[in-house]
Design an enzyme around this catalytic site. Structure first.
Site, short mmCIF file in Angstrom:
data_model
loop_
_atom_site.label_atom_id
_atom_site.label_comp_id
_atom_site.label_asym_id
_atom_site.label_seq_id
_atom_site.Cartn_x
_atom_site.Cartn_y
_atom_site.Cartn_z
N HIS A 407 0.82 -1.21 0.00
CA HIS A 407 0.00 0.00 0.00
C HIS A 407 0.85 1.26 0.00
O HIS A 407 0.61 2.18 -0.79
CB HIS A 407 -0.94 0.00 1.21
CG HIS A 407 -1.81 1.21 1.28
ND1 HIS A 407 -2.95 1.35 0.53
CD2 HIS A 407 -1.69 2.37 1.98
CE1 HIS A 407 -3.51 2.52 0.78
NE2 HIS A 407 -2.75 3.15 1.66
N GLU A 408 1.85 1.29 0.87
CA GLU A 408 2.63 2.53 0.99
C GLU A 408 3.48 2.79 -0.25
O GLU A 408 3.57 3.93 -0.71
CB GLU A 408 3.50 2.50 2.25
CG GLU A 408 2.75 2.27 3.56
CD GLU A 408 1.58 3.21 3.77
OE1 GLU A 408 1.52 4.29 3.14
OE2 GLU A 408 0.68 2.87 4.55
N HIS A 411 1.64 4.27 -3.19
CA HIS A 411 1.44 5.72 -3.21
C HIS A 411 2.43 6.43 -4.12
O HIS A 411 2.26 7.62 -4.40
CB HIS A 411 1.56 6.27 -1.79
CG HIS A 411 0.29 6.20 -1.00
ND1 HIS A 411 -0.86 6.85 -1.38
CD2 HIS A 411 -0.01 5.54 0.15
CE1 HIS A 411 -1.81 6.62 -0.49
NE2 HIS A 411 -1.32 5.82 0.45
N GLU A 430 -5.88 8.09 -1.39
CA GLU A 430 -6.03 6.79 -0.74
C GLU A 430 -6.94 5.85 -1.53
O GLU A 430 -6.69 4.64 -1.59
CB GLU A 430 -6.57 6.98 0.68
CG GLU A 430 -5.66 7.79 1.60
CD GLU A 430 -4.34 7.09 1.90
OE1 GLU A 430 -4.13 5.96 1.44
OE2 GLU A 430 -3.51 7.71 2.60
N TYR A 497 -10.78 5.41 1.65
CA TYR A 497 -10.01 4.31 1.06
C TYR A 497 -10.94 3.34 0.32
O TYR A 497 -10.82 3.14 -0.88
CB TYR A 497 -9.28 3.51 2.14
CG TYR A 497 -8.15 4.19 2.85
CD1 TYR A 497 -6.86 3.66 2.82
CD2 TYR A 497 -8.33 5.34 3.61
CE1 TYR A 497 -5.81 4.23 3.51
CE2 TYR A 497 -7.29 5.94 4.30
CZ TYR A 497 -6.03 5.38 4.25
OH TYR A 497 -4.99 5.95 4.93
#
Length: 657
Positions: A407-408, A411, A430, A497
Site C-alpha cells: 500500500h505505501e 502511493h 487513498e 479508502y
C-alpha cells in the site's frame, strides 16, 4: 392520424399507465430524473483544463527546487537546517507574497490540529523556529524579508513582486525544531535496544501550491496529508558517524559514509534479484561497520522531479537491498532498514522482496517506477508514504507487513507522481491507491493475501460488496468528495479508502470493462504525471477516453452515498407458454443505478446470463426482460456473483412455483 394526434395519444397512454406503476412500486424511492439529471462538474473546463480532462493549451504549474543542509543532534533531539528554494512562477500572475508550510507547528499546544481531530496529543514541542528569511533576486542580491507564521503556514512578503510567465527568485530560510516522540506530525523518534530511530518527514519549510483553481492553497495542516509543488532536491544530512541514514533519492557520496565492504555489497545488490545484506544484525553496533569512529558524517542525496523528500536515521538499522526489474530493461534498487527486533523471515527479513515484487507489479501494470531507489524504513510511523521511501511499523509482520509495504509504495503512483490535492481530495490519493492494491494483492503469490480490504467499518463481514452495502446504509457516513479533514476518523478508511476504491472497481469490472478502462487509466496516469489533476479532470478524462457518459455515477457514488437496491419482482412464461420464452420483471428500488447480471437457472440445471445495462433505468423504475428459450425456468437471480453493493439481497431472486 396526423403526427400531433399520434404524439398526443402516446402521451395520454403513458400518463394513464403512471398510476399503476406507482401502485406497484409505492415503496420505491428511485427517481430517474434525479439520477440522470445533467451533471455539473465541480471545476469548470477552460483553457487551463479542457473538456477532455487534459491539461489545456494555457496550462501552467509553478516549480520549487530545493537545496537543503540539515544537522541532527540525537542527544537533544534537535534538527537544524538551512535551505535555498529556487521558486519559478509560471503563472500569469505577479506574486507579492509567497506561502510556505511549516508543519512542525502541528506539535504546538495551540496548533489548530490539536483540537477536535481525535485524541489530544500527549507530547508537545515549541514547533518550528524560523531563524531568518532572505530573498535573492536574479542578480544575486539578497535582502531580508518580512514573514508571518500562522499555525502551520508562513507568509513571506517579497521586497519586490515576482513576475509571472517564468519569474524566478531564491528564498533562503534557516530553521530548527525539536523532534517529537509521538507519531502524528510524521516526524518522530522511537527507542530500540541498539539505538533510537529518527523518522524525519515534513522536516523543512516547503512551498505551498499556487494553482489555477484557488491561487495560494493554504489549508493548514490539521491531520490530512499533502499538496506540494514538483522540483529537484539536493540535500545533505549531518549525523553522528555511528548512524546510518536512508533517504529519498540517490546517495551521492557512498565513499564518504560507507565502508568499502558496504559499498561492495551495495553494488552487488544492484545486480541481484536475491536480497543482499548491506549491514547484518551481527554488525549493528560494531564500530567496524562505520567508516570512522567519533565525530559526524554528512550524507548527500539527490532526487529529480519530486514533490518532497524524507529520511530515516539510526544506529540500530539492519540494512539489506535487491534489484528491482523495470520495463525496457531498466532497474532500480529496493532497500529495507530495520532494527534487530524486527528481523526474521516472517517479518522484516522478507520486506525487501515484498517491496521489490510490489514495485515490479505496479511498474508493469501502470507505469514504470520513476526513482532510483525504493526504501522501506521501520519505526513507529505505522504506515506513511513519501517519494522513494515509506515508513512502516517495526512490529508489523506476515500479512500485515505485506499489506503495508504494497500500500505505501503504491502511493508512488498516487499521489507522488499523479499529484492530486490530498488535503482536499483524499479519495483521489487513498482511494486510487487502494484500487491498484486490489489487483496487486490478487497477483502476489497466487492471491495469498487477497482480497484486498481496507474497510474498518465492517471488518470480516462478507465480501467487499457486502461491506460497502453496510457503509451505504449509514446515514451519517460522509460521501468521498468531502473535505478530507471534515471526515470523522470512524469513516476515514471505509469511505476515503474503501468506498472510493470500490467505485473504481465497479467502473473497471461492471460499468466500463477492463478492455476500455485499463488503457484509459494508464493514459490518465501518463497525462497527469507530475501535475495536479482535480476531480473534474479525472471525471472528464475517463468519460472522454472510455466513451461513456458517467455523470450519474460520479454523482451517486462520489458526491453522494446513494444506496443500491435491485429486485426480481416476477417471472412468467411468454403468453403462458415456456416454449416462447420467459418475461422477467426487474426493478430499481433506490437512487443509485448499476449494470447487473441476471442469471437464469433452468430445470435441466443449465444457466444463462443476461446483462441488464444501466441505461435500462433512464426511463424506467421496473422493466420486463424477455428471454427466448424452450426450457422451463427454475429461478432468476440478479448479481449471483455478489459483485454489487446491494442493500437488500432478499429480493434479488425469484423462484418459479
Amino acid at each position: 392520424m396526423n403526427k400531433f394526434t399520434c404524439t398526443l395519444a402516446a402521451t395520454l397512454a403513458a400518463l394513464l399507465a403512471l398510476p399503476a406503476l406507482a401502485a406497484d412500486h409505492a415503496h420505491a424511492t428511485y427517481d430517474p430524473l434525479q439520477t440522470f439529471a445533467p451533471y455539473t462538474y465541480p471545476q469548470p473546463a477552460n483553457a487551463m483544463r479542457d473538456a477532455s480532462g487534459r491539461p489545456g493549451p494555457a496550462f501552467w504549474q509553478n516549480r520549487a527546487d530545493y537545496r537543503i543542509e540539515a544537522t541532527l543532534e540525537p542527544s537533544t533531539r534537535k534538527l537544524s537546517g538551512s535551505e535555498v528554494i529556487t521558486y519559478t512562477n509560471h503563472s500569469p500572475d505577479t506574486l507579492d507574497v509567497l506561502w510556505l508550510q511549516v508543519e512542525q507547528n502541528r506539535y504546538r499546544k495551540d496548533a489548530r490540529g490539536a483540537f477536535g481531530g481525535g485524541k489530544f496529543p500527549t507530547e508537545f514541542t515549541s514547533g518550528e523556529h524560523i531563524r531568518s528569511v532572505e530573498v535573492e533576486d536574479a542578480g544575486g542580491h539578497r535582502r531580508k524579508a518580512h514573514w508571518v507564521v500562522s499555525d502551520t503556514r508562513m507568509q513571506v512578503t517579497l521586497p519586490t513582486a515576482l513576475k509571472g510567465h517564468g519569474g524566478r527568485l531564491k528564498l533562503h530560510v534557516s530553521w530548527d525544531y525539536t523532534v517529537p516522540g509521538e507519531f502524528g506530525g510524521r516526524t518522530d523518534v522511537n527507542a530500540n535496544r541498539q539505538g533510537d530511530i529518527f523518522e524525519m518527514a515534513q522536516w523543512y519549510p516547503r512551498m505551498a501550491v499556487y494553482d489555477d483553481l484557488r491561487g495560494w492553497d493554504t489549508q493548514p495542516y490539521l491531520n490530512s496529508e499533502f499538496y506540494l509543488e514538483y522540483g529537484d532536491f539536493d540535500y545533505r544530512v549531518t549525523v553522528p558517524s555511528d548512524m546510518l541514514v536512508v533517504g529519498s533519492g540517490e546517495l551521492l557520496n557512498p565513499q564518504d559514509v560507507l565502508t568499502a565492504t558496504e559499498r561492495k555489497r551495495l553494488d552487488q545488490a544492484r545486480h541481484s534479484d536475491a536480497t543482499v545484506t548491506i549491514r547484518s544484525a551481527a554488525e549493528v553496533g560494531d564500530p567496524a561497520s562505520r567508516p570512522k569512529q567519533g565525530g559526524t558524517l554528512t550524507w548527500h542525496f539527490a532526487m529529480k522531479n519530486s514533490r518532497d523528500v524524507a529520511f530515516g536515521a539510526s544506529t540500530a538499522y539492519i540494512w539489506d537491498a535487491a534489484r528491482i526489474n523495470l520495463p525496457d530493461g531498466k532497474t532500480a534498487l529496493a532497500m529495507s532498514a530495520y532494527p534487530v527486533e524486527s528481523a526474521g523471515d516472517k517479518a522484516w527479513g522478507v520486506a525487501t522482496q515484498d517491496l521489490k515484487q510490489s514495485v515490479e507489479f505496479f511498474s508493469r501494470t501502470y507505469s514504470p517506477y520513476p526513482y532510483p531507489v525504493a526504501i522501506n524504513e521501520a519505526g513507529t510511523a505505522g504506515g506513511m508514504e513519501y517519494p522513494g521511501i515509506t515508513f512502516d511499523h517495526k512490529k508489523a509482520a506476515g500479512a500485515v507487513l505485506r499489506m503495508l509495504i504494497a500500500h505505501e509504495i503504491g502511493h508512488t503512483w498516487f499521489p507522488m507522481v499523479v499529484g492530486s490535492n490530498e488535503r482536499r481530495d483524499a479519495w483521489m490519493d487513498e482511494g486510487f491507491n487502494t484500487f491498484v492494491d486490489v489487483y496487486e494483492a490478487e497477483a502476489f503469490d497466487g492471491g495469498k493475501y487477497a482480497p484486498k480490504r481496507d474497510s474498518e467499518y465492517a471488518p470480516g463481514k462478507g465480501a467487499p460488496a457486502e461491506q460497502i452495502a453496510a457503509i451505504l446504509k449509514d446515514a451519517a457516513a460522509p460521501p468521498p468528495m468531502t473535505l478530507a479533514d471534515a471526515i470523522p476518523e470512524k469513516y476515514r478508511h471505509p469511505i476515503t479508502y474503501f468506498k472510493a476504491a470500490f467505485g473504481l472497481v465497479l467502473l473497471r469490472e461492471e460499468i466500463i470493462g477492463p478492455e476500455r478502462f485499463d488503457p484509459a487509466f494508464r493514459r490518465y496516469i501518463a497525462t497527469w504525471s507530475y501535475k495536479h489533476p482535480s476531480p473534474s479532470d479525472f471525471f472528464r478524462f475517463m468519460e472522454s477516453d472510455t466513451g461513456g457518459d458517467l455523470g450519474w455515477f460520479w454523482r451517486g457514488w462520489y458526491e453522494h452515498n446513494w444506496q443500491f437496491d435491485m429486485a426480481v419482482q416476477k417471472a412468467a412464461y411468454t403468453n403462458g407458454d415456456y416454449h416462447k420464452g420467459v418475461d422477467i420483471t426487474v426493478a430499481n428500488l433506490d437512487q443509485l443505478v448499476l449494470p447487473a447480471t441476471l442469471q437464469l437457472v433452468y430445470d435441466d440445471g443449465s444457466k444463462q446470463d443476461v446483462r441488464v445495462p444501466w441505461e435500462t433505468w433512464m426511463q424506467h423504475r421496473s422493466y420486463a426482460i424477455h428471454v427466448d428459450g424452450t426450457r422451463k425456468l427454475k429461478s432468476a437471480t440478479l448479481d449471483p456473483a455478489l459483485a454489487l453493493p446491494d442493500s437488500d439481497r432478499g429480493n434479488n431472486s425469484f423462484a418459479m412455483p
